[in-house]
Design a protein around this motif. Structure first.
Motif, mmCIF file in Angstrom:
data_model
loop_
_atom_site.group_PDB
_atom_site.id
_atom_site.type_symbol
_atom_site.label_atom_id
_atom_site.label_comp_id
_atom_site.label_asym_id
_atom_site.label_seq_id
_atom_site.Cartn_x
_atom_site.Cartn_y
_atom_site.Cartn_z
ATOM 1 N N ASP A 1 0.816 -1.218 0.000
ATOM 2 C CA ASP A 1 0.000 0.000 0.000
ATOM 3 C C ASP A 1 0.848 1.267 0.000
ATOM 4 O OD1 ASP A 1 -2.330 -1.439 -0.028
ATOM 5 O OD2 ASP A 1 -2.635 -1.366 2.147
ATOM 6 N N ILE A 2 2.058 1.190 0.571
ATOM 7 C CA ILE A 2 2.901 2.379 0.705
ATOM 8 C C ILE A 2 3.667 2.690 -0.566
ATOM 9 C CG2 ILE A 2 5.014 3.243 1.822
ATOM 10 C CD1 ILE A 2 3.995 2.034 4.417
ATOM 11 N N VAL A 3 4.184 1.659 -1.241
ATOM 12 C CA VAL A 3 5.115 1.895 -2.346
ATOM 13 C C VAL A 3 4.470 2.674 -3.476
ATOM 14 C CG1 VAL A 3 6.543 -0.101 -1.837
ATOM 15 C CG2 VAL A 3 4.611 -0.352 -3.414
ATOM 16 N N ASP A 4 5.314 3.322 -4.249
ATOM 17 C CA ASP A 4 4.894 4.138 -5.374
ATOM 18 C C ASP A 4 4.281 3.260 -6.472
ATOM 19 O OD1 ASP A 4 4.553 6.458 -6.747
ATOM 20 O OD2 ASP A 4 6.588 6.570 -7.517
ATOM 21 N N ALA A 5 3.478 3.874 -7.331
ATOM 22 C CA ALA A 5 2.819 3.121 -8.409
ATOM 23 C C ALA A 5 3.809 2.458 -9.339
ATOM 24 C CB ALA A 5 1.904 4.067 -9.193
ATOM 25 N N LYS A 6 4.996 3.044 -9.496
ATOM 26 C CA LYS A 6 5.985 2.465 -10.410
ATOM 27 C C LYS A 6 6.457 1.092 -9.932
ATOM 28 C CE LYS A 6 9.767 4.907 -8.091
ATOM 29 N NZ LYS A 6 10.687 6.032 -8.133
ATOM 30 N N PHE A 7 6.445 0.853 -8.617
ATOM 31 C CA PHE A 7 6.826 -0.453 -8.075
ATOM 32 C C PHE A 7 5.913 -1.532 -8.662
ATOM 33 C CE2 PHE A 7 8.983 2.205 -5.152
ATOM 34 C CZ PHE A 7 9.866 1.450 -4.387
ATOM 35 N N LYS A 8 4.626 -1.243 -8.694
ATOM 36 C CA LYS A 8 3.639 -2.228 -9.133
ATOM 37 C C LYS A 8 3.587 -2.333 -10.653
ATOM 38 C CE LYS A 8 1.100 -0.494 -5.163
ATOM 39 N NZ LYS A 8 -0.041 0.307 -4.691
ATOM 40 N N LYS A 9 3.643 -1.178 -11.316
ATOM 41 C CA LYS A 9 3.528 -1.164 -12.769
ATOM 42 C C LYS A 9 4.711 -1.838 -13.440
ATOM 43 C CE LYS A 9 3.146 1.986 -16.719
ATOM 44 N NZ LYS A 9 3.103 3.388 -17.165
ATOM 45 N N ASN A 10 5.922 -1.590 -12.937
ATOM 46 C CA ASN A 10 7.131 -2.081 -13.606
ATOM 47 C C ASN A 10 7.599 -3.449 -13.123
ATOM 48 O OD1 ASN A 10 7.333 0.139 -15.301
ATOM 49 N ND2 ASN A 10 8.500 1.331 -13.820
ATOM 50 N N LEU A 11 6.972 -4.009 -12.090
ATOM 51 C CA LEU A 11 7.281 -5.383 -11.683
ATOM 52 C C LEU A 11 6.686 -6.324 -12.719
ATOM 53 C CD1 LEU A 11 8.320 -7.499 -9.664
ATOM 54 C CD2 LEU A 11 6.097 -7.360 -8.515
ATOM 55 N N ARG A 12 7.537 -7.051 -13.433
ATOM 56 C CA ARG A 12 7.059 -7.922 -14.496
ATOM 57 C C ARG A 12 6.890 -9.366 -14.055
ATOM 58 N NH1 ARG A 12 4.435 -4.769 -16.389
ATOM 59 N NH2 ARG A 12 3.979 -6.189 -18.101
ATOM 60 N N ALA A 13 7.650 -9.789 -13.040
ATOM 61 C CA ALA A 13 7.527 -11.180 -12.572
ATOM 62 C C ALA A 13 8.075 -11.281 -11.156
ATOM 63 C CB ALA A 13 8.276 -12.136 -13.497
ATOM 64 N N PHE A 14 7.466 -12.176 -10.372
ATOM 65 C CA PHE A 14 7.931 -12.475 -9.016
ATOM 66 C C PHE A 14 8.138 -13.983 -8.934
ATOM 67 C CE2 PHE A 14 7.752 -13.444 -4.563
ATOM 68 C CZ PHE A 14 8.300 -12.342 -3.928
ATOM 69 N N TYR A 15 9.410 -14.409 -8.866
ATOM 70 C CA TYR A 15 9.740 -15.838 -8.839
ATOM 71 C C TYR A 15 9.921 -16.298 -7.397
ATOM 72 C CZ TYR A 15 10.629 -14.973 -13.795
ATOM 73 O OH TYR A 15 10.500 -14.610 -15.115
ATOM 74 N N PHE A 16 9.045 -17.197 -6.971
ATOM 75 C CA PHE A 16 9.037 -17.715 -5.591
ATOM 76 C C PHE A 16 9.736 -19.073 -5.628
ATOM 77 C CE2 PHE A 16 6.518 -17.077 -1.595
ATOM 78 C CZ PHE A 16 7.060 -18.138 -0.891
ATOM 79 N N VAL A 17 11.014 -19.117 -5.200
ATOM 80 C CA VAL A 17 11.847 -20.307 -5.354
ATOM 81 C C VAL A 17 11.771 -21.196 -4.111
ATOM 82 C CG1 VAL A 17 14.179 -21.144 -5.859
ATOM 83 C CG2 VAL A 17 13.402 -18.978 -6.843
ATOM 84 N N HIS A 18 11.639 -22.491 -4.342
ATOM 85 C CA HIS A 18 11.556 -23.511 -3.289
ATOM 86 C C HIS A 18 10.403 -23.241 -2.314
ATOM 87 C CE1 HIS A 18 16.126 -24.170 -4.021
ATOM 88 N NE2 HIS A 18 15.409 -24.961 -4.805
ATOM 89 N N PRO A 19 9.174 -23.080 -2.827
ATOM 90 C CA PRO A 19 8.033 -22.839 -1.938
ATOM 91 C C PRO A 19 7.643 -24.107 -1.182
ATOM 92 C CG PRO A 19 7.263 -23.170 -4.174
ATOM 93 C CD PRO A 19 8.767 -23.195 -4.238
ATOM 94 N N THR A 20 7.067 -23.926 -0.012
ATOM 95 C CA THR A 20 6.468 -25.035 0.726
ATOM 96 C C THR A 20 4.957 -24.997 0.488
ATOM 97 O OG1 THR A 20 6.188 -23.655 2.679
ATOM 98 C CG2 THR A 20 8.256 -24.902 2.493
ATOM 99 N N PHE A 21 4.260 -26.024 0.927
ATOM 100 C CA PHE A 21 2.805 -26.042 0.770
ATOM 101 C C PHE A 21 2.178 -24.869 1.501
ATOM 102 C CE2 PHE A 21 -1.393 -27.248 2.387
ATOM 103 C CZ PHE A 21 -2.057 -27.458 1.184
#
Length: 500
Positions: free
Chosen positions: A416-436
């Protein structure tokens, strides 16, 4: 140590004339000025235009042009240019090694090299400078000019970023693009001058002096181009305006690549005219103009306020921007060295699409022991300049324990705090070795707590999957992650990790 009574060979930067001090306008500039005064029509046209690099005495007072050896400067840090193995032999590095002593060579071995465009720091040892920032300039080939420009920009930008992060008062630059690397001197000087100028404008409030140390060959080029980026009067600003190159970079001085500005519609057949200020509205039109598409919260509450005339959408955006700016100002002034020491967030290479890769190491975040507000400030501090262009995040959940699990309330607050550019320019979020458990938590978070993020999250079960998006040599992976992946998955990764 100098003999008693002998004059020190080192140069005090405080005694050097700064660029704002009146030294007389050069003959060639005077000539151009007289020529322009004869052409009243041209003069009137230029007077009506605004220069992208306006006269700023406060910035000029921080700039020094020094003809001499950068190794002799008594700065907080000086810059050394080298190759990827930090073993290059050139006049700058040879002089720095000579004055700093043999300890520097041993220290460089510990750094295990430096990629092109990156910057790494060591002590100054016997130098007057406390630190040495080592960077690697690109090898220039006309065919790959765009890549070379971006890499050279990164050299200067990363040096300035290190100086800011370590609260350095003064930095002495050598000319990063050495003759060996065949970079055209004038082209390189444009990038150097504008990158430093933009950084001082946007982030340089605590940097007091930046010295450009040049040789006899380099000085005339710097003296010719510096008035374009650091005009010493309104008149010099007007004179320099028509002499600026077509590409002056973006707001941070980074070279603009026209091909990367072409926006591709997500649905074929939707042709649209890019209209500058309307681009955001056009993008949102593809998915709807409602608050959900805009990633806003509590639609009913916002509509109620709007109907009551208490808060317009524009006012909400301004309020959010002011709030973010307050956080950013705090992040720039507070001591966050304890959070930085965790090495839980860092920049590495680029993915297959050329986008910056940021890494988060979950196991390195002791949630129950650290001040999470300071962690949020550190995140904003590091990410603010990264998010001005497209980027991806890699989160290593490997061997993360109960005391490392980030609370969803904290993540929601951050989002909620971060600037709009954080959300707009994030193209992918890779979650490595996730657990259930982490998969379930992530699903709830992106489905019910935030919007616009769900399609960007990718769960990565092993490093082989990650390497299909980011080449192994482009990402620094913690050793315990490599060991875990080798143990749990195939021994195939042993061969991959050897190249990291």
């Amino acid at each position: 140590m100098d003999p008693l009574g002998a004059r020190s060979q080192f140069v005090e930067v405080q005694n050097l004339p700064t660029w704002d001090q009146p030294q007389g306008v050069q003959d060639e500039v005077d000539g151009e000025n007289l020529l322009m005064e004869e052409d009243d029509q041209l003069t009137n046209q230029l007077n009506s235009l605004e220069s992208p690099f306006p006269f700023r005495q406060d910035i000029n007072s921080k700039i020094v042009l020094f003809n001499g050896d950068v190794a002799l400067l008594n700065c907080t840090a000086i810059v050394s240019t080298s190759n990827e193995t930090l073993t290059d032999k050139n006049p700058v590095s040879d002089s720095i090694h000579r004055y700093s002593g043999p300890e520097l060579r041993d220290e460089l071995l510990k750094l295990k090299g430096c990629r092109t465009g990156e910057a790494k720091m060591t002590e100054g040892f016997n130098l007057a400078a406390r630190f040495i920032i080592h960077t690697v300039g690109p090898k220039y080939k006309a065919k790959y000019r765009t890549a070379a420009e971006s890499s050279l920009y990164s050299c200067y930008r990363n040096v300035m970023q290190l100086a800011k992060e370590h609260a350095m008062a003064s930095v002495g630059f050598c000319v990063v693009s050495t003759v060996k690397r065949a970079y055209p001197l004038e082209d390189a000087t444009h990038i150097a001058l504008r990158t430093v100028r933009r950084f001082l404008e946007n982030h340089g409030e605590n940097i007091e002096v930046v010295v450009f140390a040049v040789s006899d060959v380099e000085e005339p080029v710097y003296r010719k181009l510096m008035p374009l980026y650091y005009p010493r009067s309104k008149k010099e600003e007007r004179i320099g305006l028509p002499l600026l190159p077509a590409d002056i970079g973006n707001a941070e001085g980074e070279p603009v690549v026209p091909e990367r500005q072409i926006r591709i519609a997500e649905k074929p057949g939707n042709l649209e005219d890019d209209s500058g200020d309307d681009s955001l509205e056009s993008d949102l039109g593809l998915v709807g103009s409602h608050a959900f598409a805009r990633m806003e919260g509590d639609v009913d509450k916002q509509r109620k306020l709007i109907l009551q005339g208490q808060m317009s959408e524009a006012a909400q955006q301004k309020q959010h921007q002011r709030n973010y700016n307050r956080w950013l100002c705090r992040a720039r002034t507070e001591d966050l060295s304890d959070i930085a020491a965790l090495k839980a967030l860092y920049q590495t290479g680029v993915d297959l699409c050329g986008r910056t890769v940021m890494v988060v190491v979950g196991r390195n975040i002791p949630v129950t022991l650290i001040d999470m507000e300071k962690a949020l400030l550190y995140f904003i501090h590091v990410m603010d300049h990264i998010t001005v262009k497209e980027y991806v995040m890699v989160y290593f959940h490997t061997l993360t324990g109960e005391h490392n699990h980030l609370d969803t309330d904290f993540l929601k607050k951050l989002y909620d705090i971060v600037d709009a550019k954080f959300k707009k320019n994030l193209r992918a979020f890779y979650f490595v070795h996730p657990t259930f458990r982490s998969k379930v938590s992530t699903w709830f978070f992106v489905t019910f707590s935030v919007s616009g993020l769900k399609e960007k999250v990718h769960h990565i079960e092993n490093l082989q999957q990650l390497f299909t998006c980011i080449l192994p040599e482009q990402i620094d992976i913690p050793p315990f992650v490599l060991e875990y992946d080798t143990r749990v998955n195939s021994p195939y990764y042993t061969a991959q990790s050897s190249g990291l």
